[in-house]
Write a protein that holds these residues in place. Structure first.
Motif, short mmCIF file in Angstrom:
data_model
loop_
_atom_site.label_atom_id
_atom_site.label_comp_id
_atom_site.label_asym_id
_atom_site.label_seq_id
_atom_site.Cartn_x
_atom_site.Cartn_y
_atom_site.Cartn_z
N MET A 125 41.10 41.96 51.34
CA MET A 125 41.18 43.39 51.05
C MET A 125 42.26 43.68 50.02
O MET A 125 42.08 44.55 49.15
CB MET A 125 41.44 44.17 52.33
CG MET A 125 40.28 44.23 53.29
SD MET A 125 38.76 44.87 52.53
CE MET A 125 39.32 46.48 51.93
N ARG A 126 43.36 42.97 50.07
CA ARG A 126 44.41 43.17 49.07
C ARG A 126 43.98 42.66 47.71
O ARG A 126 44.40 43.17 46.67
CB ARG A 126 45.70 42.48 49.53
CG ARG A 126 46.25 43.06 50.82
CD ARG A 126 47.61 42.48 51.19
NE ARG A 126 47.99 42.91 52.53
CZ ARG A 126 48.47 44.10 52.84
NH1 ARG A 126 48.63 45.00 51.89
NH2 ARG A 126 48.79 44.41 54.09
N LEU A 127 43.10 41.67 47.72
CA LEU A 127 42.61 41.09 46.48
C LEU A 127 41.65 42.03 45.75
O LEU A 127 41.63 42.08 44.52
CB LEU A 127 41.92 39.75 46.78
CG LEU A 127 41.38 38.91 45.64
CD1 LEU A 127 42.51 38.50 44.70
CD2 LEU A 127 40.68 37.68 46.19
N VAL A 128 40.86 42.80 46.51
CA VAL A 128 39.81 43.61 45.88
C VAL A 128 40.13 45.10 45.84
O VAL A 128 39.35 45.88 45.30
CB VAL A 128 38.46 43.41 46.60
CG1 VAL A 128 38.04 41.95 46.54
CG2 VAL A 128 38.50 43.92 48.04
N SER A 129 41.26 45.53 46.40
CA SER A 129 41.57 46.96 46.40
C SER A 129 43.05 47.16 46.11
O SER A 129 43.87 46.30 46.42
CB SER A 129 41.21 47.58 47.75
OG SER A 129 42.02 47.06 48.78
N PRO A 130 43.42 48.30 45.53
CA PRO A 130 44.83 48.51 45.17
C PRO A 130 45.75 48.76 46.36
O PRO A 130 46.95 48.47 46.27
CB PRO A 130 44.78 49.74 44.25
CG PRO A 130 43.53 50.45 44.63
CD PRO A 130 42.55 49.38 45.04
N ASP A 131 45.21 49.29 47.46
CA ASP A 131 46.07 49.67 48.58
C ASP A 131 45.63 49.08 49.92
O ASP A 131 46.32 49.27 50.92
CB ASP A 131 46.09 51.21 48.72
CG ASP A 131 46.60 51.89 47.47
OD1 ASP A 131 47.66 51.49 46.97
OD2 ASP A 131 45.91 52.81 46.98
N GLY A 132 44.48 48.42 49.96
CA GLY A 132 43.92 47.99 51.24
C GLY A 132 44.57 46.75 51.81
O GLY A 132 45.37 46.07 51.18
#
Length: 340
Positions: A291-298
């Motif tokens: 999630m951190r890899l594909v989203s700015p805040d996730g």
């Protein structure tokens, strides 16, 4: 001379090879070809379109992975593959496997860059977002959602049993896409009034899918942004795979809005691949890293953190429990009403 066995390191180094064998077998529909019964290597290669130079190693690798069984030169599906990898069965998970094949490798191939820069790595940097340009192409979006449906079918069945729905009359599935989870819940609990809440662009896909399921008029669709638009009022609001897309501040803010929408005596149900409080479960931590890899805040979050957010929003803590062996369900209850 060291006595430490490097075997675990070597297996980890080539772990993606086994996954790619599975992905290719699903794309080539190997398991559906065996649905009617065993085939020998030549018959199966012809049915799946396999070149003979690679066919035997490929099929035997599937057997070694526990997906095929080989006896007297003939192959058959194992119970695992027969249940989940044969097309047109209700339990088919091939769509989800296709989805992971399409989305994981491009982004995880840029993990080193992300670790150095802290920047999210989109599937298509020019188009942005984890789902790339699928929203602009209805057929791509349907395929994307079909992969998610394979998962939500199983989650819906388990959620239908994990919660006592007898005292509730309505629920809203927040970010419910084309309504598949809602459909599973209302089929098992027909007394429930259901609403799927998602962005306006999802409405046509929702209408088509719910119509195909024969549930038109049974599940309502409300369009909006749940950070800025009103959240429909209901006894229960479900947040599945929602909070992992945001940081802690945004998650807390959303739960405060959800609290206002849940009727007194109602509940909020939150499920994600939450991190264990000791941060030792590698699968959950890899999910968070994704999630951190594909989203700015996730990112995934600890179970204890979620329970703290729930109580800070005004709910009483209803505890947590595992779902599907891979997820955690956290329950919060709004005081008042018949449930107290």
């Amino acid at each position: 001379m060291t006595t430490t066995d490097p075997g675990p390191l070597i297996r980890l180094t080539i772990a993606d090879c086994g996954a790619k064998v599975l992905h290719s077998a699903v794309q080539l529909d190997v398991f559906t070809a065996l649905a009617a019964g065993p085939l020998d290597a030549g018959e199966l290669a012809a049915a799946a379109g396999l070149h003979p130079r690679l066919a035997t190693d490929f099929l035997d690798a599937l057997a070694g992975l526990g997906l095929l069984a080989r006896e007297d030169g003939r192959y058959r599906n194992t119970p695992l593959a027969d249940t989940y990898l044969v097309q047109d069965r209700d339990t088919y998970l091939g769509g989800f496997i296709d989805l992971t094949n399409e989305t994981l490798y491009g982004t995880w191939g840029r993990l080193t860059e992300a670790l150095r820069t802290g920047e999210p790595q989109h599937l298509d940097p020019d188009k942005g977002g984890f789902v790339g340009d699928r929203h602009a192409d209805p057929e791509k979006m349907k395929r994307f959602l079909k992969g998610l449906d394979a998962f939500s079918d199983r989650m819906g069945v388990e959620l239908a049993e994990a919660v006592d729905w007898s005292g509730y009359k309505s629920f809203v599935d927040l970010g419910g896409a084309r309504g598949n989870l809602a459909a599973v819940l209302v089929e098992r609990h027909p007394h429930l009034e259901a609403t799927c809440y998602d962005l306006p662009r999802t409405a046509p896909i929702f209408d088509e899918h719910i119509g195909r399921l024969g549930l038109t008029g049974r599940i309502a669709f409300t369009a909006g942004d749940f950070f800025t638009d009103p959240i429909p009022s209901a006894d229960v609001i479900v947040l599945g795979h929602i909070l992992h897309g945001f940081d802690a501040d945004r998650s807390r803010a959303l739960l405060r809005r959800v609290f206002e929408a849940v009727r007194p005596g109602g509940a909020v149900l939150i499920y994600d691949r939450m991190i264990d409080d000791g941060r030792r479960n590698a699968d959950r931590l890899l999910s968070s890293l994704h999630m951190r890899l594909v989203s700015p805040d996730g990112g995934e979050y600890r179970v204890a953190d979620c329970r703290a957010w729930v109580t800070a929003a005004g709910f009483t803590d209803g505890g947590d429990r595992p779902l599907l062996g891979t997820h955690t369900l956290v329950v919060g209850r709004r005081p008042g009403g018949d449930h107290d």
